[in-house]
Design a protein around this motif. Sequence first.
Motif, short mmCIF file in Angstrom:
data_model
loop_
_atom_site.label_atom_id
_atom_site.label_comp_id
_atom_site.label_asym_id
_atom_site.label_seq_id
_atom_site.Cartn_x
_atom_site.Cartn_y
_atom_site.Cartn_z
N LEU A 55 -2.15 5.37 -5.92
CA LEU A 55 -3.34 5.45 -5.14
C LEU A 55 -3.47 6.74 -4.87
O LEU A 55 -2.51 7.44 -4.18
CB LEU A 55 -3.28 4.64 -3.71
CG LEU A 55 -3.28 3.02 -3.94
CD1 LEU A 55 -3.08 2.54 -2.67
CD2 LEU A 55 -4.60 2.57 -4.70
N TYR A 78 -5.74 5.77 -0.15
CA TYR A 78 -4.55 4.99 0.48
C TYR A 78 -4.80 5.22 2.19
O TYR A 78 -4.66 4.27 2.95
CB TYR A 78 -3.39 5.85 0.35
CG TYR A 78 -2.18 5.53 1.22
CD1 TYR A 78 -1.62 4.21 1.07
CD2 TYR A 78 -1.92 6.66 2.21
CE1 TYR A 78 -0.35 4.10 2.25
CE2 TYR A 78 -0.68 6.21 3.20
CZ TYR A 78 0.11 5.01 3.03
OH TYR A 78 0.87 4.77 3.78
N SER A 79 -5.34 6.52 2.79
CA SER A 79 -5.38 6.59 4.22
C SER A 79 -6.52 5.72 4.95
O SER A 79 -6.39 5.35 5.90
CB SER A 79 -5.57 8.04 4.45
OG SER A 79 -6.66 8.41 3.96
N GLU A 106 -4.75 9.73 -2.03
CA GLU A 106 -4.58 10.04 -0.62
C GLU A 106 -5.65 9.40 0.02
O GLU A 106 -5.33 8.72 1.27
CB GLU A 106 -4.23 11.54 -0.25
CG GLU A 106 -3.79 11.71 0.97
CD GLU A 106 -2.59 11.01 1.66
OE1 GLU A 106 -2.34 10.73 2.77
OE2 GLU A 106 -1.83 11.05 0.85
N LEU A 154 0.90 -1.05 -0.09
CA LEU A 154 -0.07 -0.06 0.08
C LEU A 154 0.88 1.35 -0.01
O LEU A 154 0.55 2.25 -0.63
CB LEU A 154 -1.05 -0.11 1.35
CG LEU A 154 -2.02 -0.91 1.28
CD1 LEU A 154 -2.76 -0.91 2.42
CD2 LEU A 154 -2.94 -0.40 0.05
N MET A 155 1.89 1.19 0.83
CA MET A 155 2.85 2.50 1.01
C MET A 155 3.46 2.56 -0.29
O MET A 155 3.59 3.89 -0.90
CB MET A 155 3.99 2.11 2.12
CG MET A 155 4.80 3.44 2.31
SD MET A 155 5.90 3.45 3.66
CE MET A 155 5.39 1.89 4.59
N LEU A 183 2.34 1.57 -3.40
CA LEU A 183 1.43 2.26 -4.52
C LEU A 183 1.23 3.81 -4.14
O LEU A 183 0.81 4.39 -5.11
CB LEU A 183 0.23 1.39 -4.16
CG LEU A 183 0.18 -0.01 -4.94
CD1 LEU A 183 -1.04 -0.93 -4.51
CD2 LEU A 183 0.48 -0.07 -6.35
N HIS A 184 1.02 3.90 -2.87
CA HIS A 184 0.84 5.55 -2.51
C HIS A 184 1.97 6.24 -3.01
O HIS A 184 1.83 7.43 -3.51
CB HIS A 184 0.57 5.66 -1.10
CG HIS A 184 0.59 7.12 -0.66
ND1 HIS A 184 1.42 7.65 -0.05
CD2 HIS A 184 -0.54 7.85 -0.64
CE1 HIS A 184 1.21 9.12 0.29
NE2 HIS A 184 -0.16 8.86 -0.26
N ASP A 185 3.31 5.86 -2.75
CA ASP A 185 4.35 6.72 -2.98
C ASP A 185 4.61 6.71 -4.41
O ASP A 185 5.31 7.75 -4.97
CB ASP A 185 5.62 6.03 -2.38
CG ASP A 185 5.68 6.23 -0.91
OD1 ASP A 185 4.88 6.91 -0.23
OD2 ASP A 185 6.46 5.60 -0.13
N LYS A 237 -4.84 1.97 4.61
CA LYS A 237 -3.87 1.88 5.57
C LYS A 237 -4.37 1.63 6.81
O LYS A 237 -3.90 0.94 7.58
CB LYS A 237 -2.86 3.10 5.39
CG LYS A 237 -1.68 3.04 6.41
CD LYS A 237 -0.52 1.88 5.79
CE LYS A 237 0.62 2.12 6.61
NZ LYS A 237 0.88 0.96 7.32
#
Length: 57
Positions: free
Chosen positions: A24, A29-30, A26, A15-16, A18-20, A33
């Motif tokens: 994804l 992602y949040s 925000e 997940l991190m 994909l977010h970085d 997460k």
Amino acid sequence: MSVVLKEANETGCWLMLLHDSDYLREHIYSTMKEECDELIRLLARIAKTTKEKLKQE
């Protein structure tokens, strides 16, 4: 149970990643997460309790 916990931790890493990489948004992602972290905490408690109960037997 330990395998499941490892997999949940790996999911958090993905997940991190994909977010970085801006795959994804925000908000998504949040939300994901938070749910993943909650599952990890739950699984960790289950694993700890199970180990303690097995030691008592």
